[in-house]
Structures are given as structure tokens and as C-alpha cells.
Write a protein that holds these residues in place. Structure first.
Motif, mmCIF file in Angstrom:
data_model
loop_
_atom_site.group_PDB
_atom_site.id
_atom_site.type_symbol
_atom_site.label_atom_id
_atom_site.label_comp_id
_atom_site.label_asym_id
_atom_site.label_seq_id
_atom_site.Cartn_x
_atom_site.Cartn_y
_atom_site.Cartn_z
ATOM 1 N N ARG A 38 1.341 -11.035 -3.604
ATOM 2 C CA ARG A 38 0.622 -11.640 -2.481
ATOM 3 C C ARG A 38 -0.770 -12.125 -2.901
ATOM 4 O O ARG A 38 -1.195 -13.217 -2.515
ATOM 5 C CB ARG A 38 0.508 -10.625 -1.340
ATOM 6 C CG ARG A 38 -0.080 -11.195 -0.045
ATOM 7 C CD ARG A 38 0.104 -10.199 1.088
ATOM 8 N NE ARG A 38 -0.382 -10.701 2.353
ATOM 9 C CZ ARG A 38 0.273 -11.530 3.153
ATOM 10 N NH1 ARG A 38 1.469 -11.962 2.787
ATOM 11 N NH2 ARG A 38 -0.241 -11.945 4.291
ATOM 12 N N TYR A 39 -1.488 -11.326 -3.679
ATOM 13 C CA TYR A 39 -2.888 -11.637 -3.943
ATOM 14 C C TYR A 39 -3.172 -12.147 -5.355
ATOM 15 O O TYR A 39 -4.242 -12.691 -5.605
ATOM 16 C CB TYR A 39 -3.748 -10.399 -3.666
ATOM 17 C CG TYR A 39 -3.635 -9.913 -2.245
ATOM 18 C CD1 TYR A 39 -4.063 -10.705 -1.177
ATOM 19 C CD2 TYR A 39 -3.082 -8.667 -1.950
ATOM 20 C CE1 TYR A 39 -3.953 -10.264 0.134
ATOM 21 C CE2 TYR A 39 -2.967 -8.217 -0.644
ATOM 22 C CZ TYR A 39 -3.404 -9.008 0.396
ATOM 23 O OH TYR A 39 -3.289 -8.581 1.695
ATOM 24 N N LEU A 40 -2.237 -11.955 -6.287
ATOM 25 C CA LEU A 40 -2.431 -12.433 -7.658
ATOM 26 C C LEU A 40 -1.434 -13.516 -8.048
ATOM 27 O O LEU A 40 -1.550 -14.095 -9.130
ATOM 28 C CB LEU A 40 -2.311 -11.272 -8.658
ATOM 29 C CG LEU A 40 -3.390 -10.200 -8.597
ATOM 30 C CD1 LEU A 40 -3.115 -9.133 -9.652
ATOM 31 C CD2 LEU A 40 -4.776 -10.789 -8.807
ATOM 32 N N GLY A 41 -0.442 -13.761 -7.205
ATOM 33 C CA GLY A 41 0.552 -14.777 -7.513
ATOM 34 C C GLY A 41 1.511 -14.384 -8.609
ATOM 35 O O GLY A 41 2.156 -15.249 -9.219
ATOM 36 N N LEU A 42 1.625 -13.090 -8.886
ATOM 37 C CA LEU A 42 2.549 -12.630 -9.923
ATOM 38 C C LEU A 42 3.969 -12.504 -9.378
ATOM 39 O O LEU A 42 4.170 -12.395 -8.165
ATOM 40 C CB LEU A 42 2.089 -11.282 -10.474
ATOM 41 C CG LEU A 42 0.771 -11.289 -11.248
ATOM 42 C CD1 LEU A 42 0.357 -9.873 -11.610
ATOM 43 C CD2 LEU A 42 0.876 -12.151 -12.503
ATOM 44 N N THR B 272 -6.578 -18.727 -1.288
ATOM 45 C CA THR B 272 -6.144 -19.079 0.061
ATOM 46 C C THR B 272 -7.022 -18.353 1.075
ATOM 47 O O THR B 272 -7.125 -17.120 1.024
ATOM 48 C CB THR B 272 -4.669 -18.676 0.277
ATOM 49 O OG1 THR B 272 -3.856 -19.295 -0.731
ATOM 50 C CG2 THR B 272 -4.192 -19.089 1.660
ATOM 51 N N PRO B 273 -7.693 -19.084 1.966
ATOM 52 C CA PRO B 273 -8.655 -18.458 2.894
ATOM 53 C C PRO B 273 -8.103 -17.253 3.647
ATOM 54 O O PRO B 273 -8.780 -16.230 3.766
ATOM 55 C CB PRO B 273 -9.022 -19.604 3.844
ATOM 56 C CG PRO B 273 -8.832 -20.840 3.022
ATOM 57 C CD PRO B 273 -7.649 -20.554 2.147
ATOM 58 N N GLU B 274 -6.880 -17.349 4.132
ATOM 59 C CA GLU B 274 -6.291 -16.241 4.889
ATOM 60 C C GLU B 274 -6.151 -14.995 4.017
ATOM 61 O O GLU B 274 -6.461 -13.877 4.450
ATOM 62 C CB GLU B 274 -4.912 -16.659 5.416
ATOM 63 C CG GLU B 274 -4.169 -15.532 6.132
ATOM 64 C CD GLU B 274 -2.732 -15.883 6.443
ATOM 65 O OE1 GLU B 274 -1.997 -14.979 6.893
ATOM 66 O OE2 GLU B 274 -2.330 -17.045 6.241
ATOM 67 N N LEU B 275 -5.708 -15.187 2.779
ATOM 68 C CA LEU B 275 -5.503 -14.047 1.884
ATOM 69 C C LEU B 275 -6.836 -13.504 1.356
ATOM 70 O O LEU B 275 -6.970 -12.296 1.138
ATOM 71 C CB LEU B 275 -4.596 -14.442 0.720
ATOM 72 C CG LEU B 275 -3.180 -14.889 1.109
ATOM 73 C CD1 LEU B 275 -2.361 -15.212 -0.141
ATOM 74 C CD2 LEU B 275 -2.481 -13.826 1.933
ATOM 75 N N VAL B 276 -7.809 -14.384 1.147
ATOM 76 C CA VAL B 276 -9.144 -13.931 0.749
ATOM 77 C C VAL B 276 -9.731 -13.037 1.837
ATOM 78 O O VAL B 276 -10.334 -11.990 1.552
ATOM 79 C CB VAL B 276 -10.077 -15.129 0.475
ATOM 80 C CG1 VAL B 276 -11.523 -14.662 0.296
ATOM 81 C CG2 VAL B 276 -9.613 -15.890 -0.769
#
Length: 535
Positions: free
Chosen positions: A44-48, A133-137
């Protein structure tokens, strides 16, 4: 207020939000939750990739036939990793494209699976990109405010250390099983870390070893499960690795005690198609035993993270860990006003500005016993972070002589320097062991003899310590730094390195790495003292 609004919503037939339900449930327990964090969070947060996706990606990068190997493994992902390792091994040693990897990591290649782990660690470090991504940040900012006693993760990347900076990190099962853990403000990377490729639990053989130790791991985790609710983020209820750990815990409990775990486990599952977030009770069954757990399902983590950030804690987690590490005596006095002092503290209060006092009996006796029994870890941590509040005079007179009976490398110069400014200290009466260490020169810690390509490379290195540490792996740095020329050692650089790597190296599973780390701490003590004298 929450209870009143909850009651009103039930009376009106209105459903609570997932966050309200989660927070209401966690408030039933006296302690904040432990977090169990899985690959879904890294995706979700690192794109792995998830595990299957990572194996496919590795095949793509290294020119291996994923379709053939995956059918050979018949859906068994650890077996697929084993097959990939077998195919990669000869390529890694022979092909020119891997020359840079071989030069940098050759000393880590100890078996036929090492190349895969090395290349996986390299890939993770390069591929992990913190979301923009603003939402995920915004979610990550909420994540940093989550209140939890600690984190257990099977992830290899370093996202958790970024979210919860300053927490002590333990790597691998042995890091959790054999360390003197405090159980608070700590991160347990039970499947290894990308910073130590050989620690990765990846192949069939790795998982067999991991499962053999599951009962020992379960006994450690049981303490958390009994004392805290446990919130699983980034895992599925069908995740075999997590179920194996939970089943190991259940196997070690009587039917009566299994009931004590009821409702303590909460699984939060992210489903992008979920339009109606829900929080519901379900049952885990194993070997005739049933364990009630809760499952929350949502398409947004915001509600969940906000709820986890609203949990109340009277004392910050890092401070609680420090309290468990050390206990100071209440000063003996006939005036009650001198015996108790209360000051408000919060997360913004610097730990080195807080004094703790707790005592029973005579101060002098307790103080002497405490300092005689002080551990080397507390001493070196105090040297690097200056946060243990140690009395330098007592350290020199009581702690150092005892520790030097058992260990070779120990910082002494800082404590001697401070002790000389304290009333009643006589340097001439210092223990002979302390004097011996205090008279060591830098040459004592640096090696002049030795052969081999890497030894010569270190001996002839023209840069400073920072450049040397950044050009190679952490393990390679710790294996060859002592061949560097004296001019390479800059106080500030060594200090920054020790602070950044302290928690990883002080508990490293390789005893040679730990010894090298403690030797480097002694070097820092020496060059810091030399710099202070020169100023």
C-alpha cells in the motif's frame, strides 16, 4: 462520550463506523494493542509486490522461466523460491551483470540460496518508493500517531522503522527469542530484514527452520497476546504463516486458557470493493479448538488509523521502555518532600531530562549492587545516546571493574573524564583493569596485518569512514572497518553511524559482527576523548 453515542446509535438502529467499533473494542483492554504488520502495508505505502508477485518479478529481472518454475513448485511459494535460488546460483557467480553484486556481497554468499537473498535485498532497497499519493500520504501521517506497545512484522523492508522511529529493532526469530526484550517500544522483524540478506526467511529450508522454532517464538508472543489486544494489518485471515504462529500458541495452552485469548485478536482487511465497512466476530478453529476473533473490512485505512491514534496512554511508550530498563532509587531522606517528586511528562519531553526514582531500603547498598550488575549494553547505549543517567564516578568504581573481568572491549574514557570532575574521586585508586583499557591507543583497535583483496582495499582506502560505510553492506563494513587508516575516523561520522545502526548491531545474530560493533564503540570513545582534549 463514546459510550453514550454508541448507545444512542444502537437505540436508533444506526450502525457505528468501523473506527468507532474498533476503538470501543480495544478500550475493553487495559493495555494498548500490539500491531502485527504484513505485506499488505508494504504494498500500500511502498508499492512493493506481495510474495507471489515478488517471485514473479525476480524471475523477470534475472531472466528465469517463471511459468516453468511455478508449475514445478505446484503452488508452494517457499519451494518456488528454492527453485529460483537454484537457477540463479550459477548465473550469479558466472555472468558479468552480477560482478558489482559479487564484489559487494561475496562474503555473504555462504550457500546456494545466498545469491537469491542478496539480489532480493538489492531489489527491495531500490524498488521501495514511499507513496506520493495524497490520500496515502495522509494515511501515513495518521499511522505515525498510532498508539501501540510494539510491532511484530514479517516484512523485510524498513517502512515500520520509518513510521515508528527510535524504537528498538530485533531481527529474526532468535532476535526475539534470545534477547532480553522489554516488550514495549520494540519492533520484531521475525522474517528478517533487507539490511541483512541472510536473515530473510524465504525458501523451503528457511521456512522449515522457522517452523521448527515456532513453539519458542509462540512462547514469547504469548506474553503479548495475553497482556495486549493484537491488531493484524496487511494480513488475510487465510494467511498460512500467521495461522501457523497462532496455532502454535493455541497448542501450548489448555482449553481453559484458550478462552483468555478470546476476542483479543483483530484482523483488519483492506478491500477496495468494500462499500460498507464492517466489524464482525468470527471463529478460528484448530485441532478441535475454537478461538473467537474480530475481523474488520474496509476500503480505506483512514478510519482504522484514526481509531488506533485515539487510544490513551498515560506515559509514552519509549519512556515506559526506559523505565523497564532501569530503576533508580528513591533518595533516602527524613523529609517526605525530598522523597517524592512529580512532574508532568509527555511524548515531547526529552528522555535525558527525566529522572526516575524508586527504592526500598538503604540507597548506598542498592546503588552499589545496581551498578555492579549493570550490563554492557546499558553502558554503551549511555555512551552513544547519553540517555541512561549513569553516575560516572560509580560506573568507574563499580561497573567497569566487574565488566572488564568478562569483556575485552568497553568504553572507559568518557566516564573517567566525568568522574574526575566529581567530588571524592581519586584516579589513582582506579582498578588496574580500567587503567589498562584507559591507556590503550588507537593502534590497539586497528589491524595492520591481514591479506586478501578486501583487506587491501580497506587498508588503501582514501576516503573517510562515512564513505567506507556507504560503499558496501553493513556486514562488510563491520568486517573490515578496522583495516582503515587512522585518518579515516571522524568523530561525528562514527557517532552518526553508531546511533543509526545501534539497535540492529547490538543484537546482531552474528557474534563477530557484535564484537566488531563493540570494538568500534571503543574507538569512538577514544577519538571523542582525543578531540575533547584538543579543543
Amino acid at each position: 462520550m463514546l459510550q453514550q453515542s454508541t448507545l444512542i446509535k444502537h437505540l436508533l438502529g444506526v450502525c457505528m463506523t468501523l473506527g468507532e467499533s474498533l476503538l470501543g473494542h480495544l478500550k475493553k483492554f487495559p493495555s494498548p494493542p500490539y500491531l502485527f504488520i504484513g505485506s499488505g502495508i508494504s504494498r500500500r505505502y511502498l508499492g512493493l509486490e506481495d510474495w507471489a508477485g515478488l517471485l514473479r518479478k525476480l524471475c523477470e529481472i534475472h531472466g528465469l522461466d517463471y511459468g516453468f518454475l511455478s508449475t514445478e513448485a505446484a503452488g508452494d511459494l517457499p519451494q518456488l523460491a528454492t527453485l529460483i535460488a537454484k537457477e540463479l546460483q550459477p548465473k550469479w557467480w558466472k555472468e558479468e551483470r552480477y560482478k558489482a553484486s559479487r564484489d559487494a556481497y561475496m562474503n555473504l554468499a555462504i550457500d546456494s540460496e545466498s545469491a537469491l537473498k542478496i539480489e532480493t535485498a538489492i531489489y527491495l532497497k531500490s524498488a521501495a518508493k514511499l507513496t506520493t499519493t495524497p490520500e496515502l500520504v495522509a494515511e501515513l501521517e495518521l499511522f505515525k500517531k498510532v498508539v501501540a506497545d510494539g510491532v511484530v512484522t514479517t516484512n523485510w523492508d524498513n517502512l515500520i522503522e520509518t513510521i515508528f522511529p527510535g524504537q528498538t529493532v530485533y531481527v529474526g526469530q532468535e532476535g526475539l527469542i534470545f534477547s532480553q526484550i522489554q516488550g514495549i517500544a520494540e519492533i520484531y522483524k521475525i522474517h528478517g530484514t533487507q539490511d541483512d540478506p541472510l536473515s530473510l526467511v524465504f525458501t523451503k529450508k528457511d521456512y522449515e527452520r522457522f517452523h521448527q522454532k515456532n513453539p519458542y517464538l509462540a512462547s514469547k508472543l504469548l506474553t503479548f497476546f495475553v497482556e495486549n489486544p493484537v491488531v493484524f494489518l496487511g494480513y488475510s485471515l487465510a494467511d498460512e504463516n500467521i495461522l501457523q504462529i497462532i496455532y502454535s500458541i493455541l497448542d501450548g495452552l489448555s482449553s481453559e486458557n484458550v478462552g483468555k485469548l478470546a476476542d483479543r485478536l483483530v484482523f483488519i482487511q483492506w478491500d477496495p470493493k468494500c462499500r460498507d465497512p464492517r466489524f464482525e466476530r468470527t471463529i478460528l478453529s484448530h485441532d478441535g479448538r475454537s478461538l473467537p476473533v474480530y475481523q474488520g473490512t474496509t476500503s480505506s485505512m483512514t478510519d482504522v488509523l484514526e481509531a488506533l491514534g485515539k487510544i490513551k496512554r498515560q506515559i509514552p511508550a519509549k519512556l515506559l521502555r526506559l523505565l523497564k530498563q532501569q530503576v533508580y532509587q528513591l533518595v533516602h531522606s527524613t523529609d517526605p518532600a525530598d522523597r517524592v517528586y512529580v512532574q508532568d511528562i509527555d511524548d515531547k519531553t526529552p528522555l535525558n531530562e527525566i529522572e526516575f526514582a524508586m527504592g526500598v531500603g538503604l540507597l548506598a547498598k542498592l546503588r552499589d549492587v545496581g551498578y555492579v550488575a549493570i550490563s554492557r549494553e546499558i553502558l554503551v547505549r549511555d555512551l552513544i545516546f547519553n540517555d541512561q543517567g549513569l553516575n560516572a564516578k560509580t560506573v568507574v568504581e563499580k561497573s567497569l571493574p566487574e565488566l572488564l573481568k568478562k569483556v575485552r572491549y568497553l568504553p572507559v574514557l568518557r566516564y573517567i573524564k566525568i568522574a574526575k570532575t566529581m567530588e571524592g574521586f581519586d584516579p589513582e585508586t582506579m582498578d588496574h583493569r580500567v587503567k589498562l583499557v584507559a591507556n590503550r591507543t588507537l593502534d590497539f583497535y586497528l589491524k595492520k596485518t591481514g591479506s586478501g583483496q578486501l583487506v587491501e582495499k580497506a587498508k588503501n582506502f582514501q576516503g573517510d569512514f562515512l564513505a567506507f560505510s556507504e560503499q558496501d553492506t553493513l556486514e562488510r563494513t563491520m568486517s573490515y572497518w578496522f583495516y582503515l587508516p587512522e585518518l579515516a575516523f571522524q568523530v561525528d561520522q562514527v557517532e552518526d553511524f553508531l546511533k543509526e545502526k545501534f539497535d540492529l548491531l547490538i543484537s546482531h545474530e552474528d557474534p563477530n559482527i557484535r564484537t566488531s560493533f563493540l570494538k568500534l564503540i571503543s574507538v569512538y570513545d577514544y577519538i571523542k576523548d582525543a578531540k575533547d582534549k584538543a579543543q
